[in-house]
Structures are given as structure tokens and as C-alpha cells.
Design a protein around this motif. Sequence first.
Motif, mmCIF file in Angstrom:
data_model
loop_
_atom_site.group_PDB
_atom_site.id
_atom_site.type_symbol
_atom_site.label_atom_id
_atom_site.label_comp_id
_atom_site.label_asym_id
_atom_site.label_seq_id
_atom_site.Cartn_x
_atom_site.Cartn_y
_atom_site.Cartn_z
ATOM 1 N N GLY A 257 12.902 -6.785 0.302
ATOM 2 C CA GLY A 257 12.994 -7.896 1.461
ATOM 3 C C GLY A 257 13.765 -7.199 2.713
ATOM 4 N N VAL A 258 13.753 -5.764 2.741
ATOM 5 C CA VAL A 258 14.009 -4.928 3.733
ATOM 6 C C VAL A 258 13.406 -3.846 4.272
ATOM 7 C CG1 VAL A 258 16.491 -5.516 2.863
ATOM 8 C CG2 VAL A 258 15.377 -3.299 2.174
ATOM 9 N N LYS A 259 13.621 -3.163 5.351
ATOM 10 C CA LYS A 259 12.818 -2.315 5.836
ATOM 11 C C LYS A 259 13.148 -0.817 5.317
ATOM 12 C CE LYS A 259 11.848 -4.459 10.323
ATOM 13 N NZ LYS A 259 11.905 -4.438 11.836
ATOM 14 N N PRO A 260 12.459 0.065 5.281
ATOM 15 C CA PRO A 260 12.813 1.301 4.843
ATOM 16 C C PRO A 260 13.107 2.151 5.890
ATOM 17 C CG PRO A 260 10.108 1.174 4.750
ATOM 18 C CD PRO A 260 10.784 -0.098 5.299
ATOM 19 N N GLU A 261 14.011 3.119 5.727
ATOM 20 C CA GLU A 261 14.506 3.889 6.707
ATOM 21 C C GLU A 261 14.754 5.307 6.088
ATOM 22 O OE1 GLU A 261 18.513 4.940 9.059
ATOM 23 O OE2 GLU A 261 17.587 2.870 9.627
ATOM 24 N N PHE A 262 13.789 6.396 6.267
ATOM 25 C CA PHE A 262 13.929 7.652 5.473
ATOM 26 C C PHE A 262 14.863 8.611 6.447
ATOM 27 C CE2 PHE A 262 9.897 5.958 4.134
ATOM 28 C CZ PHE A 262 10.084 6.238 2.723
ATOM 29 N N ILE B 130 16.828 5.745 2.639
ATOM 30 C CA ILE B 130 16.059 6.520 1.737
ATOM 31 C C ILE B 130 16.133 8.024 2.097
ATOM 32 C CG2 ILE B 130 14.051 6.998 0.397
ATOM 33 C CD1 ILE B 130 13.092 4.253 1.523
ATOM 34 N N GLY B 131 17.052 8.874 1.147
ATOM 35 C CA GLY B 131 17.176 10.098 1.417
ATOM 36 C C GLY B 131 15.927 10.931 0.859
ATOM 37 N N THR B 132 15.309 12.048 1.366
ATOM 38 C CA THR B 132 14.294 12.674 0.513
ATOM 39 C C THR B 132 14.016 13.950 1.484
ATOM 40 O OG1 THR B 132 12.025 12.400 -0.004
ATOM 41 C CG2 THR B 132 12.468 11.863 2.155
ATOM 42 N N THR B 133 13.624 14.797 0.758
ATOM 43 C CA THR B 133 13.577 16.567 1.243
ATOM 44 C C THR B 133 12.443 16.583 2.017
ATOM 45 O OG1 THR B 133 12.443 17.165 -0.849
ATOM 46 C CG2 THR B 133 15.152 17.275 -0.582
ATOM 47 N N GLY B 134 11.449 15.958 1.733
ATOM 48 C CA GLY B 134 10.018 15.989 2.502
ATOM 49 C C GLY B 134 9.268 17.276 2.052
ATOM 50 N N ASP B 135 9.594 18.123 1.241
ATOM 51 C CA ASP B 135 9.031 19.356 1.155
ATOM 52 C C ASP B 135 8.712 19.717 -0.280
ATOM 53 O OD1 ASP B 135 11.409 19.622 -0.513
ATOM 54 O OD2 ASP B 135 12.196 21.555 0.858
ATOM 55 N N TYR B 136 8.312 18.506 -1.271
ATOM 56 C CA TYR B 136 8.060 18.668 -2.577
ATOM 57 C C TYR B 136 6.877 17.956 -2.979
ATOM 58 C CZ TYR B 136 9.040 18.963 -7.644
ATOM 59 O OH TYR B 136 8.778 19.097 -9.089
ATOM 60 N N LYS B 137 5.656 18.454 -2.654
ATOM 61 C CA LYS B 137 4.446 17.733 -3.055
ATOM 62 C C LYS B 137 4.424 17.737 -4.645
ATOM 63 C CE LYS B 137 -0.460 17.714 -1.565
ATOM 64 N NZ LYS B 137 -1.516 18.179 -0.900
ATOM 65 N N MET C 52 6.207 4.667 -3.095
ATOM 66 C CA MET C 52 7.168 3.974 -4.029
ATOM 67 C C MET C 52 8.158 3.327 -3.090
ATOM 68 S SD MET C 52 6.251 3.441 -7.418
ATOM 69 C CE MET C 52 7.694 3.720 -8.410
ATOM 70 N N ALA C 53 9.086 4.266 -2.372
ATOM 71 C CA ALA C 53 10.206 3.801 -1.881
ATOM 72 C C ALA C 53 9.612 2.649 -0.744
ATOM 73 C CB ALA C 53 10.801 5.104 -0.940
ATOM 74 N N LYS C 54 8.662 2.804 -0.104
ATOM 75 C CA LYS C 54 8.198 1.795 0.846
ATOM 76 C C LYS C 54 8.083 0.553 0.172
ATOM 77 C CE LYS C 54 6.076 4.954 4.153
ATOM 78 N NZ LYS C 54 4.706 5.497 4.876
ATOM 79 N N GLU C 55 7.435 0.497 -0.959
ATOM 80 C CA GLU C 55 7.183 -0.609 -1.885
ATOM 81 C C GLU C 55 8.551 -1.255 -2.136
ATOM 82 O OE1 GLU C 55 4.085 -0.426 -4.843
ATOM 83 O OE2 GLU C 55 2.702 -0.033 -3.512
#
Length: 262
Positions: free
Chosen positions: A77-82, A43-50, A68-71
Motif C-alpha cells: 500500500g505504498v509507492k516504490p522509490e528506486f 528500493i536499492g538496485t544496481t540497474g546493470d544486471y539483466k 516484483m518490487a513495484k508489485e
Amino acid sequence: MNKRARMALTAFGLAALAGTVAGPALADGTSLAAIKQAGVLKIGTTGDYKPFSYKGADGELVGADIAMAKELADTLGVKPEFVMTSWKTMLDDFKADKFDIVVGGITVNPARAEVGNFSVPNVSDGKRPIARCIDQDKYTTLEAIDQPSTRVIVNPGGTNDKFAHEKLAHATIEVFPDNKTIFDQIAADKADVMVTDGVEADLQSKLHAGVLCPVPVKEPFTHFDNAYLMQKDDALKQAVDAFVTKALADGDWKAKLDAAMK
């Protein structure tokens, strides 16, 4: 949230907007079958946008889209990897298959839709200005903002950057690299105004109460949707669309967004 600026949360019938129709799987892209075989959703994300994707006090990723991405990963049926990316490099990272899906307030636009599939939208919003409260009535139109004396600040590589450079020919535009502290620049009188997504203007005015305010524009300068961008695979799009549609319909998405706005 300002009533005029309240986002319209969309649940059904928007899948055909702005390139969201699924295309055939890319020869070197990521398929749902490959994700399940690997047991990991990247899962790609910038982590700077509240409130969508940001880092909490402990440095961990939080926000409505992170939850949402974790859910979503759990549903598949897989693990999230950010995987961390930036607004400037996000599209190149996506093309390089560094992640399967991108989340975090991602605006639907043609450049992104050309290389991936968008999910059904989870937010409809528009660009609006935010300024110091004492100056908020000075910037209620694009013409008022687009003056040589106006210091407009933007984060690099995203839609705010693109909007400012396309629409503001006369204002002074500063590209500021840190999206987490960019609003502090306005509060400290080092910049005058930022034109950003309405949800961010409203949230940052709450976080800088009494100092920064949403500019009372007659209507947003643009209208757009936010969605999740994923690699081109029909099965992956169908699974993500079903997940997002359900979250919109049962109120799960709204609950996550409301919690992240506090």
C-alpha cells in the motif's frame, strides 16, 4: 536456457538458508510500520544486471526484480522509490539506511545476512564461465582458467570479483567498471573469460549469439541462492516472505523472469 544450467526456482522451505532467519528490528533501521507511515518503499538496485534489474532503451529501470518490487510496494500500500547503488557500494549504502530493501539478483552470503534479513530465495544458481564460442572448450575447469595466459574479467565489488580473487591465483584478473558492457570486452578479444552467475552466462550468450557461449562445465563451480535483502524488522520480513512465496507458487515470478530473458 541450457538444460544443465537451468535454475531451480524455489518456493517453500528455504527461509532458513544462509542467514535468512529474521532478527529483531535495528534501533535505527527501517520498520514496516515506518514504511507505511511514510507511504514509500525505498528500493536499492544496481540497474546493470539483466534479467533482474537493468535500464531499458528509454533509460527506465526494468527487469524481473524491478517488476516484483513495484508489485511488492503496491501490496504494502505504498509507492516504490528506486535508489541507485553499485555492487561495490551496495552494502555500505544499505548500512547507511539509503534504502529499505535491495533487489536485483542479490546473492545470499554471510556478510549481507549479518546486517540485514534475506527473504525466502527466488532463484538457486551457480557460478559458471562464459567465453568466446571458439574458445569455450578451453575453460571447462578452474584449473584450465587459472593460467597466467588467461585474461579473466570481473565487475567490481560483487560476488564475481570475490570469487575470481579467491579462486584464481595465477590468471590475470581485470576489474572492469561497467557491468553493462563487460561482456563486449570478451567479444572484442580484450578479455578471455568471465565467471558469473549461470543465468547471466546463459542470457549474455543469447544476446551475443554466435560470439559468446556458456562454457560446458561438468557442474557449476558454486551453488547459491538469490533473494531480497531488507532491513532487520520482523514484520517487514514476514510481509516480503509472504509476497515472494505467493509469486513463486502462482508462477508470477517465473513469468516475469521468462519475459526478462527474451
